[in-house]
Structures are given as structure tokens and as C-alpha cells.
Design a protein around this motif. Structure first.
Motif, PDB file in Angstrom:
ATOM      1  N   GLU A 149      33.134  39.527  34.744  1.00  0.00           N
ATOM      2  CA  GLU A 149      32.964  38.184  35.305  1.00  0.00           C
ATOM      3  C   GLU A 149      33.804  38.007  36.567  1.00  0.00           C
ATOM      4  O   GLU A 149      33.369  37.359  37.528  1.00  0.00           O
ATOM      5  N   LEU A 150      34.987  38.590  36.577  1.00  0.00           N
ATOM      6  CA  LEU A 150      35.839  38.501  37.763  1.00  0.00           C
ATOM      7  C   LEU A 150      35.252  39.316  38.913  1.00  0.00           C
ATOM      8  O   LEU A 150      35.262  38.873  40.065  1.00  0.00           O
ATOM      9  N   GLU A 151      34.723  40.487  38.613  1.00  0.00           N
ATOM     10  CA  GLU A 151      34.102  41.313  39.655  1.00  0.00           C
ATOM     11  C   GLU A 151      32.916  40.598  40.295  1.00  0.00           C
ATOM     12  O   GLU A 151      32.650  40.772  41.486  1.00  0.00           O
ATOM     13  N   ALA A 152      32.217  39.782  39.493  1.00  0.00           N
ATOM     14  CA  ALA A 152      31.059  39.058  40.015  1.00  0.00           C
ATOM     15  C   ALA A 152      31.457  38.004  41.047  1.00  0.00           C
ATOM     16  O   ALA A 152      30.599  37.533  41.814  1.00  0.00           O
ATOM     17  N   LEU A 153      32.723  37.630  41.083  1.00  0.00           N
ATOM     18  CA  LEU A 153      33.208  36.648  42.055  1.00  0.00           C
ATOM     19  C   LEU A 153      33.568  37.277  43.398  1.00  0.00           C
ATOM     20  O   LEU A 153      33.812  36.563  44.374  1.00  0.00           O
ATOM     21  N   LEU A 154      33.586  38.600  43.446  1.00  0.00           N
ATOM     22  CA  LEU A 154      33.906  39.316  44.679  1.00  0.00           C
ATOM     23  C   LEU A 154      32.632  39.540  45.496  1.00  0.00           C
ATOM     24  O   LEU A 154      31.525  39.520  44.944  1.00  0.00           O
ATOM     25  N   PRO A 155      32.753  39.718  46.803  1.00  0.00           N
ATOM     26  CA  PRO A 155      31.549  39.890  47.636  1.00  0.00           C
ATOM     27  C   PRO A 155      30.649  41.016  47.137  1.00  0.00           C
ATOM     28  O   PRO A 155      31.116  42.100  46.781  1.00  0.00           O
ATOM     29  N   ALA A 156      29.360  40.749  47.113  1.00  0.00           N
ATOM     30  CA  ALA A 156      28.381  41.696  46.571  1.00  0.00           C
ATOM     31  C   ALA A 156      28.467  43.042  47.271  1.00  0.00           C
ATOM     32  O   ALA A 156      28.550  43.122  48.497  1.00  0.00           O
ATOM     33  N   GLY A 157      28.468  44.108  46.461  1.00  0.00           N
ATOM     34  CA  GLY A 157      28.450  45.462  46.985  1.00  0.00           C
ATOM     35  C   GLY A 157      29.807  46.038  47.327  1.00  0.00           C
ATOM     36  O   GLY A 157      29.896  47.206  47.723  1.00  0.00           O
ATOM     37  N   THR A 158      30.870  45.249  47.177  1.00  0.00           N
ATOM     38  CA  THR A 158      32.195  45.744  47.565  1.00  0.00           C
ATOM     39  C   THR A 158      32.990  46.328  46.410  1.00  0.00           C
ATOM     40  O   THR A 158      33.977  47.037  46.632  1.00  0.00           O
ATOM     41  N   VAL A 159      32.589  46.047  45.179  1.00  0.00           N
ATOM     42  CA  VAL A 159      33.380  46.482  44.015  1.00  0.00           C
ATOM     43  C   VAL A 159      33.196  47.981  43.783  1.00  0.00           C
ATOM     44  O   VAL A 159      32.066  48.481  43.740  1.00  0.00           O
ATOM     45  N   ASP A 160      34.314  48.679  43.614  1.00  0.00           N
ATOM     46  CA  ASP A 160      34.288  50.112  43.302  1.00  0.00           C
ATOM     47  C   ASP A 160      34.516  50.276  41.803  1.00  0.00           C
ATOM     48  O   ASP A 160      35.634  50.164  41.317  1.00  0.00           O
ATOM     49  N   HIS A 161      33.444  50.551  41.077  1.00  0.00           N
ATOM     50  CA  HIS A 161      33.539  50.674  39.623  1.00  0.00           C
ATOM     51  C   HIS A 161      34.114  52.018  39.194  1.00  0.00           C
ATOM     52  O   HIS A 161      34.407  52.211  38.011  1.00  0.00           O
ATOM     53  N   THR A 162      34.274  52.928  40.120  1.00  0.00           N
ATOM     54  CA  THR A 162      34.780  54.260  39.761  1.00  0.00           C
ATOM     55  C   THR A 162      36.300  54.346  39.841  1.00  0.00           C
ATOM     56  O   THR A 162      36.883  55.306  39.340  1.00  0.00           O
ATOM     57  N   ALA A 163      36.934  53.383  40.471  1.00  0.00           N
ATOM     58  CA  ALA A 163      38.386  53.434  40.644  1.00  0.00           C
ATOM     59  C   ALA A 163      39.087  53.200  39.304  1.00  0.00           C
ATOM     60  O   ALA A 163      38.799  52.234  38.599  1.00  0.00           O
ATOM     61  N   LYS A 164      39.996  54.081  38.966  1.00  0.00           N
ATOM     62  CA  LYS A 164      40.746  53.952  37.718  1.00  0.00           C
ATOM     63  C   LYS A 164      42.044  53.212  37.989  1.00  0.00           C
ATOM     64  O   LYS A 164      42.837  53.624  38.854  1.00  0.00           O
ATOM     65  N   PRO A 165      42.312  52.119  37.276  1.00  0.00           N
ATOM     66  CA  PRO A 165      43.527  51.344  37.551  1.00  0.00           C
ATOM     67  C   PRO A 165      44.787  52.092  37.136  1.00  0.00           C
ATOM     68  O   PRO A 165      44.760  52.957  36.258  1.00  0.00           O
ATOM     69  N   VAL A 166      45.896  51.741  37.768  1.00  0.00           N
ATOM     70  CA  VAL A 166      47.192  52.295  37.370  1.00  0.00           C
ATOM     71  C   VAL A 166      47.570  51.764  35.992  1.00  0.00           C
ATOM     72  O   VAL A 166      48.009  52.510  35.120  1.00  0.00           O
ATOM     73  N   HIS A 167      47.400  50.449  35.791  1.00  0.00           N
ATOM     74  CA  HIS A 167      47.624  49.822  34.486  1.00  0.00           C
ATOM     75  C   HIS A 167      46.255  49.478  33.906  1.00  0.00           C
ATOM     76  O   HIS A 167      45.536  48.657  34.472  1.00  0.00           O
ATOM     77  N   GLU A 168      45.907  50.057  32.786  1.00  0.00           N
ATOM     78  CA  GLU A 168      44.593  49.811  32.197  1.00  0.00           C
ATOM     79  C   GLU A 168      44.564  48.555  31.326  1.00  0.00           C
ATOM     80  O   GLU A 168      43.502  48.168  30.843  1.00  0.00           O
ATOM     81  N   GLU A 169      45.716  47.924  31.127  1.00  0.00           N
ATOM     82  CA  GLU A 169      45.772  46.646  30.420  1.00  0.00           C
ATOM     83  C   GLU A 169      46.952  45.848  30.953  1.00  0.00           C
ATOM     84  O   GLU A 169      47.809  46.378  31.668  1.00  0.00           O
ATOM     85  N   LEU A 170      46.979  44.558  30.606  1.00  0.00           N
ATOM     86  CA  LEU A 170      48.062  43.705  31.073  1.00  0.00           C
ATOM     87  C   LEU A 170      49.400  44.141  30.484  1.00  0.00           C
ATOM     88  O   LEU A 170      49.454  44.643  29.353  1.00  0.00           O
ATOM     89  N   PRO A 171      50.499  43.928  31.228  1.00  0.00           N
ATOM     90  CA  PRO A 171      51.823  44.121  30.621  1.00  0.00           C
ATOM     91  C   PRO A 171      51.998  43.158  29.453  1.00  0.00           C
ATOM     92  O   PRO A 171      51.288  42.160  29.338  1.00  0.00           O
ATOM     93  N   ARG A 172      52.953  43.444  28.599  1.00  0.00           N
ATOM     94  CA  ARG A 172      53.212  42.571  27.460  1.00  0.00           C
ATOM     95  C   ARG A 172      53.848  41.260  27.922  1.00  0.00           C
ATOM     96  O   ARG A 172      54.612  41.231  28.877  1.00  0.00           O
ATOM     97  N   TRP A 173      53.533  40.195  27.213  1.00  0.00           N
ATOM     98  CA  TRP A 173      54.128  38.884  27.483  1.00  0.00           C
ATOM     99  C   TRP A 173      55.644  38.959  27.280  1.00  0.00           C
ATOM    100  O   TRP A 173      56.120  39.660  26.405  1.00  0.00           O
ATOM    101  N   GLU A 174      56.365  38.196  28.113  1.00  0.00           N
ATOM    102  CA  GLU A 174      57.822  38.147  28.130  1.00  0.00           C
ATOM    103  C   GLU A 174      58.454  39.433  28.659  1.00  0.00           C
ATOM    104  O   GLU A 174      59.516  39.852  28.212  1.00  0.00           O
ATOM    105  N   GLU A 175      57.796  40.067  29.612  1.00  0.00           N
ATOM    106  CA  GLU A 175      58.469  41.153  30.329  1.00  0.00           C
ATOM    107  C   GLU A 175      59.621  40.541  31.126  1.00  0.00           C
ATOM    108  O   GLU A 175      59.573  39.379  31.540  1.00  0.00           O
TER     109      GLU A 175
END
Length: 277
Positions: A149-175
Motif C-alpha cells: 500500500e505504501l509503494e502504491a503511493l510512490l510515483p508509478a514505475g519508480t519502485v524497485d521490487h528487487t532491492a533487498k532492505p538492510v533491515h527487513e523488519e522494524l526495530p523493536r519498540w523502545e530502542e
């Protein structure tokens, strides 16, 4: 290679500058409407106000005309205010026509091949009560980000679905604040190392922009980061036999010029290094 490439005379070792721009999001609604959070479905994730969208689009246009080098990739925090900021900035960066009479990215024709965009959890807000009040944060610790849903808010055709994130999930709460700053520094370096031949734009939060200065400029203390303020980092990268070797980042941000106010005993007011230090 980009326009900042440095010619090489021996034909064996190529060297060039890699640039990383770290940008804060635009004006968030809860800082202008104190009652917004009382009725919001997601009070921890405020959107931009209209002036925030305009500021973000204008900042994208400014970066496009003033940086002196192209942006190849954009990485963005999953918080809505950052996604909306990135959408406006990318629209300006990728615009194919003049848009002097346009205040935001709605309806702007773009060349989506110019920039690729990816969501990066490691660029998220500092996840503790210092940044997100306990009465606003989700009680179950689930921030409910739906990437598609967030990717859909970005300009059409610009999202790179192949890029692997450095953090694959959010940090824990209260870092802790220290852990947050180390996270930002690690993500900046990791993303730059993954794409050493490309210039990056990282859309994040105020603390992240502050870290981009204080972590790479000795004795720097950042005391203000305005909406859509940005810093610029640069490092020289060498390519030998398909391998990349990079020098340390230098901070190219001039004090108070791009919305980042800081003090360093080895920097002059215009941001230049003091050779006598």
C-alpha cells in the motif's frame, strides 16, 4: 559512473565520487493540528499537511537543479510522512517538462526510469517514547505498515521490487537513543556500500539527518533540522577488478544553508573545513 567521475590515466583503476543526500520529511499534520491524533486511526503515523507536500516538491526541484550530480536511487522510511515526501521529491526529480506553475507532484509527467525507489525499515523514526508518545504509539507494538500500500503511493514505475532492505523488519519498540543513532549510521553506510557506483537520496526523520552530520564530522553537534532539511555526504570510491574500495564520508553540508544547523570546532560557518584545526 556519474558526472562526478574522476578521469584515470593508467586505465586500470577507476575512481569517482559517490554522493549520499539525507533528507528530512516535510511538515507533519500533528504539529499544526493538536487535536488530529485524538480521532486518527493511526495517530503514530501522521501525514503531511498541504504545505508539507509543496515544500517537498519544491525541495525536489531544488535538488534537481542545484546538486550538480544525478540521484540514481531513493530509499525511504515507511512512515507516511516520509513516503509522501519521497513521492513529491521523486516527481520533481523525474519530471520531463518544466513545472514552474505547479506546486506539487499531482499530474506531473515523469520519466520513471530516472530514479528507483525502495522502502527501508532502517530509516524509520526513532522507536521510543522520546519520539512517539506512549499514548500515541500502538498498544500492541504493531505499527501496521503494509508495504504494498505504501509503494502504491510512490510515483508509478519508480519502485524497485528487487532491492533487498538492510533491515527487513522494524526495530523493536523502545530502542535507545544510542541504538537509534547507531542504526542510522549503519544503514547509511550499508546502503552506500550496496550501491557504490550510484548517488543516493535517503528520506528519513530529523534524528537521521542529524546523525548524517554528527557521525561523519568530527566534534559536530547538530541542534536543529528543519522540515525538508538535508545533508550531503561524499566519498571517493575506487574500482579495481570489479571490486569497490571506498574512502570515509566527508560532510559537504554548509552550516545553516540547507536547513541543518550544527556546530563543529573544525568547520567554518560556511561549512568548509578549517585547515588550521
Amino acid at each position: 559512473m556519474d558526472s562526478s567521475a574522476i578521469p584515470n590515466s593508467n586505465g586500470e583503476r577507476h575512481e569517482f565520487y559517490q554522493n549520499v543526500v539525507v533528507l528530512r520529511h516535510g511538515d507533519r499534520i500533528d504539529n499544526f493540528d493538536p487535536d488530529w491524533a485524538t480521532t486518527a486511526a493511526r495517530p503514530w503515523d501522521p501525514p503531511l499537511i498541504e504545505n508539507g507536500r509543496v515544500r517537498a516538491f519544491c525541495t525536489g526541484g531544488y535538488l534537481n537543479s542545484r546538486l550538480g550530480f544525478p540521484i540514481h536511487r531513493v530509499f525511504v522510511s515507511p512512515f507516511l510522512r516520509c513516503i509522501q515526501t519521497a513521492s513529491e521529491v521523486v516527481s520533481a526529480l523525474c519530471a520531463v517538462d518544466d513545472y514552474l506553475d505547479v506546486s506539487c507532484g499531482d499530474g506531473v509527467a515523469i520519466d520513471s526510469s530516472k530514479v528507483k525507489v525502495s522502502i527501508e525499515y532502517g530509516l524509520c523514526e526513532m522507536l521510543n517514547a522520546q519520539a512517539i508518545r506512549h499514548d500515541v504509539a500502538p498498544k500492541d507494538g504493531d505499527f501496521g505498515f503494509i508495504i504494498s500500500e505504501l509503494e502504491a503511493l510512490l510515483p508509478a514505475g519508480t519502485v524497485d521490487h528487487t532491492a533487498k532492505p538492510v533491515h527487513e523488519e522494524l526495530p523493536r519498540w523502545e530502542e535507545t537513543v544510542t541504538d537509534t543513532r547507531l542504526r542510522y549510521e549503519h544503514v547509511f553506510k550499508a546502503l552506500a556500500d550496496k550501491y557504490p557506483s550510484e548517488n543516493l537520496l535517503l528520506v528519513t526523520h530529523g534524528e537521521g539527518v542529524g546523525v548524517s552530520v554528527s557521525a561523519f564530522l568530527k566534534d559536530a553537534t547538530v541542534y536543529e533540522v528543519e522540515y525538508c532539511a538535508y545533508s550531503q555526504l561524499r566519498r571517493r570510491v575506487f574500482q579495481e577488478n570489479q571490486s569497490f574500495i571506498a574512502e570515509d564520508f566527508e560532510v559537504r553540508t554548509k552550516i545553516d544553508e540547507t536547513g541543518v544547523s550544527y556546530y563543529s570546532s573544525i568547520a567554518t560557518p560556511n561549512g568548509a573545513m578549517d585547515d588550521s584545526a
